[in-house]
Design an enzyme around this catalytic site. Structure first.
Site, PDB file in Angstrom:
ATOM      1  N   GLY A 197      30.517  17.416 -14.113  1.00  0.00           N
ATOM      2  CA  GLY A 197      31.613  17.805 -13.211  1.00  0.00           C
ATOM      3  C   GLY A 197      31.487  19.252 -12.792  1.00  0.00           C
ATOM      4  N   GLY A 223      33.234  20.812 -10.281  1.00  0.00           N
ATOM      5  CA  GLY A 223      34.355  21.060  -9.373  1.00  0.00           C
ATOM      6  C   GLY A 223      34.814  22.499  -9.517  1.00  0.00           C
ATOM      7  N   LYS A 248      56.568  21.504 -20.876  1.00  0.00           N
ATOM      8  CA  LYS A 248      56.010  20.823 -19.703  1.00  0.00           C
ATOM      9  C   LYS A 248      57.158  20.208 -18.923  1.00  0.00           C
ATOM     10  CE  LYS A 248      51.863  19.934 -18.030  1.00  0.00           C
ATOM     11  NZ  LYS A 248      50.675  20.769 -18.125  1.00  0.00           N
TER      12      LYS A 248
END
Ligand code: NAD
Length: 351
Positions: free
Chosen positions: A182, A184, A80
């Protein structure tokens, strides 16, 4: 806590830091594990209070990527990058900053492959690509894989199908009641897929417009956002943010299965034990929501959407194996998933 102690706890790995005074870049790349292949993971641009917070975030997120890649049988380790967003960010040359980040990634010699994450966008990856080949998720017109959400949703659907097979020995979703928290990017695509397969939907979102769209297009029932935990349903699919399974919500759940896209669904590992005690089948988040990663990783080998979809479909087998092993060994599913990964990476489980 001392950085090396944290690194030891998380089984790291390498941490690289870069400061570029010309562009203002302050970046950290954490490479958790390279056993299975080069580390892959997004680049986050975030307003961290200090470098300590940024490094700890990079470490935590990189380890998560290792586990997600390993459980998905990808030939990759986890990494990351985080870029510390400076207070005068709007005055900086964004594309020069990401080009400098690209140089940084290139200097790591191929051990880390970057892509988009919170705070970064496709154009940033184009700038990164001007300096390195170790980048995915750039302009789709240039052969990149594009929006990961439909693949993530498809993977979640496959995970739900596996859980339904495990729980009720059924090969279809007709009439299965799924409550989605959710709707989305991922949650909406999931609702669409489930509706096409005959599932009954209850949805919630803090954005009323997307809820209404689900009501109109998929015949979904809508509830207030906090009421989603009380819905008497077959499957609860957390697809929002935060840690939906916690001390407040867990006792309220009326579902038999939890299977959704959100990251870090359990507030703490012990909630996995409590779910098992209540006979609620929890599908580990990083196993079921890996479709986006599987899709973007395919770019590294020459992108082909059909292959990416076929590999994402295999989330069904991954999930079924975890649930069956959990039953056989009488262990919570989150612990079983960790064990599968740790056996792959280290030869034996860490706990
Ligand atoms: P998104 O921001 O597009 O959708 C999240 C939705 O949740 C939004 O519509 C938002 O309004 C809603 N929401 C936020 N708080 C809520 C609440 N308290 N109650 C109800 N609704 C709430 O994000 P997304 O890309 O769809 O990702 C959803 C989750 O899946 C995130 O946890 C993300 O980390 C995880 N995830 C996404 C992908 C991907 O490919 N996008 C991949 C892996 C994991």
């Amino acid at each position: 806590m001392d950085l090396f102690d944290v690194a030891q706890d998380l089984h790291f790995g390498e941490v690289h830091l870069k400061h570029d005074p010309t562009t203002g870049l302050r970046a950290i790349v954490a490479v958790h594990d390279l056993t299975l292949g080069p580390a892959i993971g997004g680049c986050r641009l975030f307003d961290y209070p200090d470098s300590d917070a940024a490094i700890h975030d990079a470490l935590r997120l990189a380890r998560g990527m290792s586990y997600k890649a390993a459980i998905s049988n990808l030939p990759h380790g986890g990494g990351k990058a985080v870029i510390m967003k400076p207070p005068n960010f709007e005055e900086l040359d964004r594309s020069a900053l990401f080009a400098a980040f690209g140089e940084f990634v290139d200097s790591l010699g191929g051990c880390y492959i970057t892509c988009e994450d919170v705070g970064t966008r496709v154009e940033d990856m184009d700038a990164v690509r001007s300096e390195t080949d170790q980048v995915l998720g750039y302009d789709p017109d240039d052969g990149s894989s594009g929006d990961p959400s439909p693949f993530t949703a498809f993977g979640v659907r496959r995970g739900i199908e596996a859980a339904v097979k495990f729980q009720w020995d059924r090969d279809d979703l007709d009439g299965i009641h799924v409550a989605i928290q959710g709707v989305g990017s991922v949650g909406y695509h999931l609702a669409e897929e489930l509706h096409e397969l005959g599932a009954t939907l209850t949805v919630t979102d803090i954005n009323e417009a997307v809820v209404q769209k689900c009501v109109d297009k998929f015949g979904a029932t809508s509830v207030e956002s906090n009421a989603i935990f009380d819905v008497d349903c077959d499957v609860f699919a957390p697809c929002a943010l935060g840690s939906p399974i916690n001390d407040d919500t867990l006792p309220r759940l009326q579902c038999d299965v939890i299977a959704g896209a959100a990251n870090n669904q359990l507030a703490q590992n012990r909630h996995g034990v409590e779910l098992r005690e209540r006979d609620i089948v929890y599908v580990p988040d990083y196993a079921i929501n890996a479709g986006g990663l599987i899709n973007v990783a395919q770019e590294f080998r020459g992108y082909d959407a059909q292959t990416a979809r076929r590999k994402t479909a295999a989330i069904y087998d991954t999930v079924l194996q975890i649930l069956e092993r959990s039953e056989r060994e009488n262990l919570p599913t989150n612990l079983v998933a960790n064990r599968v990964v740790e056996e792959r990476l280290y030869g034996s489980p860490l706990q």
